[in-house]
Design an enzyme around this catalytic site. Structure first.
Site, short mmCIF file in Angstrom:
data_model
loop_
_atom_site.label_atom_id
_atom_site.label_comp_id
_atom_site.label_asym_id
_atom_site.label_seq_id
_atom_site.Cartn_x
_atom_site.Cartn_y
_atom_site.Cartn_z
N ARG A 82 0.85 -1.19 0.00
CA ARG A 82 0.00 0.00 0.00
C ARG A 82 0.89 1.25 0.00
O ARG A 82 1.72 1.42 0.89
CB ARG A 82 -0.92 -0.02 1.24
CG ARG A 82 -1.73 1.23 1.39
CD ARG A 82 -2.78 1.14 2.50
NE ARG A 82 -3.49 2.40 2.54
CZ ARG A 82 -3.41 3.29 3.54
NH1 ARG A 82 -2.71 3.02 4.63
NH2 ARG A 82 -4.05 4.42 3.47
N HIS A 126 -3.02 10.83 0.66
CA HIS A 126 -2.50 10.60 2.01
C HIS A 126 -1.92 11.94 2.49
O HIS A 126 -0.74 12.05 2.81
CB HIS A 126 -1.46 9.47 2.02
CG HIS A 126 -1.26 8.84 3.37
ND1 HIS A 126 -1.41 7.48 3.60
CD2 HIS A 126 -0.91 9.37 4.57
CE1 HIS A 126 -1.14 7.22 4.87
NE2 HIS A 126 -0.84 8.36 5.48
N GLU A 171 -7.73 8.46 5.99
CA GLU A 171 -8.07 9.07 7.27
C GLU A 171 -8.61 10.50 7.16
O GLU A 171 -7.96 11.45 7.62
CB GLU A 171 -6.86 9.04 8.20
CG GLU A 171 -6.30 7.63 8.42
CD GLU A 171 -5.25 7.59 9.52
OE1 GLU A 171 -4.76 8.65 9.94
OE2 GLU A 171 -4.93 6.48 9.98
N ASN A 297 -7.76 1.65 9.59
CA ASN A 297 -6.47 1.82 10.28
C ASN A 297 -6.75 1.78 11.77
O ASN A 297 -7.53 2.58 12.28
CB ASN A 297 -5.83 3.17 9.94
CG ASN A 297 -5.42 3.26 8.48
OD1 ASN A 297 -5.45 2.28 7.75
ND2 ASN A 297 -5.03 4.45 8.04
N TYR A 299 -5.02 1.59 15.69
CA TYR A 299 -3.82 1.67 16.53
C TYR A 299 -4.11 1.43 18.01
O TYR A 299 -3.31 0.84 18.72
CB TYR A 299 -3.14 3.03 16.36
CG TYR A 299 -2.46 3.14 15.01
CD1 TYR A 299 -1.20 2.60 14.81
CD2 TYR A 299 -3.11 3.72 13.92
CE1 TYR A 299 -0.59 2.65 13.57
CE2 TYR A 299 -2.50 3.77 12.68
CZ TYR A 299 -1.24 3.23 12.51
OH TYR A 299 -0.64 3.26 11.28
N GLU A 351 -3.76 -0.24 8.02
CA GLU A 351 -2.62 0.18 8.84
C GLU A 351 -2.79 -0.39 10.23
O GLU A 351 -3.88 -0.34 10.80
CB GLU A 351 -2.54 1.71 9.00
CG GLU A 351 -2.04 2.44 7.80
CD GLU A 351 -1.93 3.95 8.03
OE1 GLU A 351 -1.74 4.37 9.20
OE2 GLU A 351 -2.05 4.69 7.05
#
Ligand code: FCB
Length: 452
Positions: A82, A126, A171, A297, A299, A351
């Site tokens: 990616r 991005h 995002e 994504n 985290y 991600e």
């Protein structure tokens, strides 16, 4: 149970395994071969905004080290990579003339991946918007929506038939909230109303781009990538529970409800009042254009506390170097929540990873903490899959250490270490672990094929 032996069995043979990067964070060559200025080039030149006062001028010098980096990616045994296209590198002013050397670079990248048997997953935005568009209002201006659709069409004309997937935005929450409400990310604006208008324009441009690309005969899968946390109340109190629901609506459903249901969460609109975005007739239907996949994504979790702010250092959970709690179960919970709320297309974890201090000792990096992070989050992905969530892939953030936005080069997310003085790449133990995991997945697959 040996987690390392059992992990491969949790994933189907066609599962997509990848690593991820983005243009501004690794490419460098900020002023070469006709590239235009991006908002992150400009933002980095402001005093005090980047932790180590660094910028993206050289970054990992990926632009000049493409072949070596492609070999590095291939050495991991991934089947997907990616990456993102820098809009100002291919269309310096964000409209009008295309920059041939920029397009040729991404063409070499895509062809180089295909030659090595790796599927290209391309992201259009991005975050490195052409500064020339920012000068005309950036994402706050509705005209940028149409500029983005033209840019998407230009990239698809050149590369669309060779990539597996095209993601419109990475995002949107970060662009809207960090870029336009908190202002600690480019373009550094602090205005809530602007932030929500930006979010609306990002979503609208996503939907319109999907329609335009499909009308142009695009064969790549089309989708968007969202950063989503798992929202939890700090205590069992009714106040914390209510706040957790509102935070979930602000951070997650503000994006997923329009994409899947064609409407914004009413409680957030109520809260915004006069700061709610201007929405024109038809916008919501465009935003809800069906997607081929959703990128997630993940985290950490988000904890809501109506009283004193929640203190992550006292939660008892281990933290990464970013100060983010390590909470793999949240990934399973998040995926189950999405699965409960919507009819999901295939979901890719686009991600996931952690920043840890990584000393190089005798040419090796023993990053057991990162390996552990990856192992537990991959297992959490497998747990969601086992409960029926249509997860189709997982990509590590990140291939290599890189420019971590406002944290500069201080925080390292790579599974490959980059020595910023020499630009030498050294696979960390986590990279070797990931490579071995993927080799075991392949072995299992060929074993299954042999028996079939
Ligand atoms: C995400 C970004 C990515 C990287 C990671 C750590 O929000 O998409 O570029 O910075 O966080």
């Amino acid at each position: 149970m040996n987690p390392d032996t059992d992990l491969p069995r949790q994933f189907p043979p066609d599962f997509v395994w990848g690593v991820a990067t983005s243009s501004f964070q690794i490419e460098g060559a900020a002023r070469e071969d006709g590239k235009g200025e991006s908002i992150w080039d400009r933002f980095c030149s402001l005093p005090g905004v980047i932790a180590d006062a660094s910028n993206g001028e050289l970054a990992c010098d990926h632009y000049h080290r493409l072949e070596g980096d492609l070999d590095l990616i291939a050495s991991l045994g991934v089947n997907a990579y990616r990456f993102s296209v820098s809009w100002p590198r291919v269309q310096p002013l964000g409209h009008g003339a295309w920059n041939e050397p920029g397009l040729a670079f991404y063409e070499r990248l895509v062809d180089g991946l295909l030659k090595r048997g790796i599927q290209p997953y391309l992201t259009l935005n991005h975050w490195d918007l052409p500064q020339a568009l920012q000068d005309q209002g950036g994402w706050a201006a509705r005209d940028t929506v149409h500029r983005f659709v033209d840019y998407a069409r230009g990239v698809q004309r050149r590369l669309g038939s060779r990539v597996a997937a095209i993601t419109t935005h990475n995002e949107p929450w970060v662009i809207a909230v960090l870029g336009h409400e908190k202002g600690n990310f480019a373009p550094g604006i602090q205005n809530r109303q602007t932030a929500f208008q930006v979010a609306h324009h990002l979503l609208l441009s996503h939907g319109l781009a999907l329609q335009a690309l499909r009308a142009d005969g695009c064969t790549a899968k089309l989708g968007i990538v969202l950063n989503l946390g798992h929202h939890e109340p700090a205590t069992a109190s009714a106040e914390d529970a209510a706040l957790a629901r509102l935070d979930d609506a602000r951070g997650r459903r503000w994006y997923t409800d329009p994409l899947f249901l064609g409407r914004y969460p009413q409680e957030v609109l109520d809260e915004l009042g006069a700061d709610a975005p201007v929405v024109q007739a038809g916008d919501m239907a465009h935003i809800a254009t069906p997607m081929d996949y959703l990128g997630v994504n993940y985290y950490s979790r988000n904890v809501s506390s109506a009283g004193a702010p929640f203190d992550v250092t006292k939660s008892g959970l281990p933290l990464t170097e970013m100060g983010w709690e390590i909470y793999p179960r949240g990934l399973t919970e998040l995926l189950l929540t999405l699965h409960r709320d919507y009819t999901l297309p295939p979901v890719y974890i686009t991600e996931n990873g952690g920043a840890f201090p990584d000393p190089v000792v005798n040419g090796q990096v023993h990053d057991a903490d990162r390996t552990d992070y990856l192992r537990t989050h991959i297992a959490a992905t497998g747990a969601a899959l086992a409960q029926g969530v249509p997860v189709a892939g997982y990509m590590v953030w990140s291939l290599m250490d890189n420019f971590e936005w406002a944290s500069g080069y201080v925080k390292r997310f790579g599974i490959v270490h980059v020595d910023y003085a020499t630009l030498q790449r050294t696979p960390k133990d986590s990279a070797l672990w990931y490579r071995d995991l993927l080799a075991r997945c392949r072995a299992l697959r060929s074993g299954a094929a042999g028996r079939g």
